[in-house]
Design an enzyme around this catalytic site. Structure first.
Site, PDB file in Angstrom:
ATOM      1  N   TYR A  36      -2.862  -1.351  10.635  1.00 22.25           N
ATOM      2  CA  TYR A  36      -2.924  -2.006   9.328  1.00 22.25           C
ATOM      3  C   TYR A  36      -1.701  -1.653   8.493  1.00 22.25           C
ATOM      4  O   TYR A  36      -1.014  -2.529   7.953  1.00 22.25           O
ATOM      5  CB  TYR A  36      -4.197  -1.601   8.593  1.00 22.25           C
ATOM      6  CG  TYR A  36      -4.088  -1.732   7.092  1.00 22.25           C
ATOM      7  CD1 TYR A  36      -4.064  -2.989   6.488  1.00 22.25           C
ATOM      8  CD2 TYR A  36      -3.974  -0.606   6.276  1.00 22.25           C
ATOM      9  CE1 TYR A  36      -3.930  -3.120   5.109  1.00 22.25           C
ATOM     10  CE2 TYR A  36      -3.852  -0.730   4.906  1.00 22.25           C
ATOM     11  CZ  TYR A  36      -3.822  -1.980   4.326  1.00 22.25           C
ATOM     12  OH  TYR A  36      -3.684  -2.101   2.972  1.00 22.25           O
ATOM     13  N   HIS A  37      -1.402  -0.351   8.361  1.00 15.17           N
ATOM     14  CA  HIS A  37      -0.262   0.060   7.550  1.00 15.17           C
ATOM     15  C   HIS A  37       1.040  -0.485   8.115  1.00 15.17           C
ATOM     16  O   HIS A  37       1.953  -0.856   7.369  1.00 15.17           O
ATOM     17  CB  HIS A  37      -0.211   1.591   7.472  1.00 15.17           C
ATOM     18  CG  HIS A  37      -1.323   2.193   6.679  1.00 15.17           C
ATOM     19  ND1 HIS A  37      -2.364   2.872   7.263  1.00 15.17           N
ATOM     20  CD2 HIS A  37      -1.587   2.195   5.346  1.00 15.17           C
ATOM     21  CE1 HIS A  37      -3.205   3.282   6.336  1.00 15.17           C
ATOM     22  NE2 HIS A  37      -2.761   2.878   5.159  1.00 15.17           N
TER      23      HIS A  37
ATOM     24  N   THR B 284       0.839  -1.196   0.000  1.00 14.87           N
ATOM     25  CA  THR B 284       0.000   0.000   0.000  1.00 14.87           C
ATOM     26  C   THR B 284       0.874   1.246   0.000  1.00 14.87           C
ATOM     27  O   THR B 284       1.945   1.274   0.632  1.00 14.87           O
ATOM     28  CB  THR B 284      -0.930   0.035   1.230  1.00 14.87           C
ATOM     29  OG1 THR B 284      -1.564   1.315   1.327  1.00 14.87           O
ATOM     30  CG2 THR B 284      -0.170  -0.222   2.530  1.00 14.87           C
TER      31      THR B 284
ATOM     32  N   SER C  28      -1.420   3.540  10.857  1.00 17.93           N
ATOM     33  CA  SER C  28      -2.402   2.686  11.534  1.00 17.93           C
ATOM     34  C   SER C  28      -1.750   1.329  11.754  1.00 17.93           C
ATOM     35  O   SER C  28      -0.702   1.026  11.166  1.00 17.93           O
ATOM     36  CB  SER C  28      -3.678   2.518  10.699  1.00 17.93           C
ATOM     37  OG  SER C  28      -3.439   1.676   9.577  1.00 17.93           O
TER      38      SER C  28
ATOM     39  N   LYS D  76       1.660  -3.977   6.953  1.00 24.79           N
ATOM     40  CA  LYS D  76       2.176  -4.012   5.586  1.00 24.79           C
ATOM     41  C   LYS D  76       3.677  -3.727   5.552  1.00 24.79           C
ATOM     42  O   LYS D  76       4.423  -4.297   4.743  1.00 24.79           O
ATOM     43  CB  LYS D  76       1.421  -2.993   4.724  1.00 24.79           C
ATOM     44  CG  LYS D  76      -0.026  -3.334   4.449  1.00 24.79           C
ATOM     45  CD  LYS D  76      -0.138  -4.475   3.453  1.00 24.79           C
ATOM     46  CE  LYS D  76      -1.531  -4.533   2.850  1.00 24.79           C
ATOM     47  NZ  LYS D  76      -1.644  -5.560   1.795  1.00 24.79           N
TER      48      LYS D  76
END
Length: 459
Positions: free
Chosen positions: A243-244, A206, A241, A247
């Protein structure tokens, strides 16, 4: 005559130089070279779906591609795109994305069929077979069996919890996000090493990994001179976040295994994807893709389009200067195909920035407002407190040339695309649940108490 760059700036958007250059190329392509926009009820002909002449790749025939997360938004469109072009496709999915909707009380704007019915209908419409294996890649026994059975030449890895707001709901969701994403990717890397060493990993990253640095964002790596010495290093990552951050952990693990085990990997740092229609997903109503508009999984553009369709103010978070890269779902599937057709050599992790244009949130709201009014919609823009911890005004200039050099011809967010999205949202507006539109997850209030009941609906 004005340059393409000047015209784009006057239109109120930031367009990457690569996208401007590729637009000139794209204009020379006949209209038939683009996927047609058709009504959901209209089915494409068998010949049209089975062999799209304008985009078929001669390198696809016989290439075995495992798509992890193939029931999701990007995964489903990619599975059909590759299958239509002769690749042998196997979808691997644990169906957790559907479970998230059930758990949080969410629903896609578009009614979507079960994955079993989808795969069966695709076979009827196209004459192509897609293999289906239901299971969790965090379960090594399942994944190793799937690998051994299918023997993929390439693995496309979409199979992660992909929502920043979801990862910030509570401790439970944060831990799940990082465990699911990092462990799943590690298992895939081990499967390649032990079971199919020549398999090429195409991993969806991302653009959010980079954050919003005050310097240009390069494609994965940065050459630095410090105290008289120079080295090329992974570009610094600043995730916003849990989530990031997951990644970022993935990217680090991939880079290490490419060095240690000679894995071949392509990391696609994707921008925000929009659109529902691809040539294949519009071939039959049962092949329709999902459209998320809620505060957990819905992107700003998706939310704005639905808000305009139902008469809800467009909710701009904070000052609205947040700028990100965007791309059409039709370009997503093409980028995946280009990455598969041009594999990295063993021992190398390539990084491509996968987007075609840059917009701020304010620019998106302006475009949707303008186009909505053309359709007779009463569109109002409203700034609301930002639930996220992020810069609301910042420099943003990301490079995205490598996929264009491989042959990507972008579909840009022209007025016609906004019109089609708005018309689509109006068509399904009776399915919109107004209580799901507003943000319900505040980054500053993430706690240890399970917050399932309050996560999707703002109080």
């Amino acid at each position: 005559m004005q340059s393409s760059t000047m015209q784009a700036q006057r239109a109120g958007r930031i367009v990457s130089p690569a996208a401007v250059a590729s637009r000139k190329v794209a204009r020379a392509v006949p209209a038939s070279g683009r996927a047609p926009i058709v009504k959901v009820q209209a089915a494409a002909t068998l010949d049209k779906v089975a062999a799209p002449a304008a985009t078929a790749s001669s390198g696809g025939a016989g290439t075995r591609v495992m798509i992890i997360g193939g029931d999701g938004y990007c995964g489903w469109a990619t599975a059909l795109h590759l299958s239509a072009r002769g690749y042998e496709v196997c979808i691997v999915d644990n169906l957790c994305r559907r479970q998230f909707d059930l758990t949080l009380g969410l629903d896609t704007l578009t009614p979507i069929a079960t994955i079993h019915d989808r795969v069966r209908k695709w076979g009827e419409v196209s004459g192509k077979h897609i293999s289906l294996q239901i299971g969790d890649i965090c379960d090594w026994e399942f994944l190793s069996q799937a690998f051994t059975t299918f023997q993929p030449d390439a693995v496309v890895h979409f199979g992660e919890q992909r929502s920043a707001p979801y990862s910030m709901i509570d401790r439970q969701k944060a831990v799940f996000t990082q465990t699911n994403n990092v462990v799943g990717t590690l298992n895939v890397l081990f499967a390649i090493k032990e079971l199919k060493p020549d398999c090429h990993l195409v991993k969806l990253g991302t653009m959010g990994e980079y954050g919003t640095p005050n310097i240009d964002i390069e494609e994965g790596y940065l050459t630095v001179t410090h105290n008289g010495r120079t080295d090329t290093l992974p570009y610094p990552k600043q995730g916003n976040s849990f989530y990031h951050l997951s990644k970022i952990h993935d990217s680090t693990n991939m880079l290490f295994t490419c060095k240690a085990w000679k894995v071949a990997a392509t990391d696609l740092n994707q921008g925000v994807v929009y659109g529902v229609r691809t040539e294949e997903t519009m071939a039959d109503p049962m092949l329709l893709n999902r459209y998320d508009y809620d505060g957990i999984f819905g992107t700003a553009l998706n939310r704005f389009v639905v808000q305009a369709a139902v008469g809800h103010p467009l909710t701009v978070y904070g000052k609205g200067g947040q700028t990100r890269g965007f791309l059409d779902i039709r370009d997503t599937v093409r980028c995946i195909q280009l990455a598969i057709d041009n594999p990295a050599p063993r021992g190398e992790m390539r990084v491509y920035n996968q987007f075609t244009e840059q917009f701020s949130v304010n620019q998106l709201a302006e475009i949707v407002s303008r186009e909505g009014k053309k359709l007779g919609l009463d569109v109002v823009v409203q700034n609301v407190p930002n639930p996220r911890v992020e810069l609301e005004e910042h420099y943003y200039n990301a490079k995205c040339t490598k996929l264009v050099e491989l042959g990507l011809q972008p579909h840009l967010l022209a007025d016609s695309m906004i019109d089609s999205l708005l018309e689509f949202a109006v068509q399904y507006k009776d399915r919109v649940r107004m209580e799901l539109i507003k943000p319900a997850v505040d980054w500053r209030k993430t706690g240890v108490k399970v917050n399932t009941m309050g996560a999707a609906v703002a109080q």
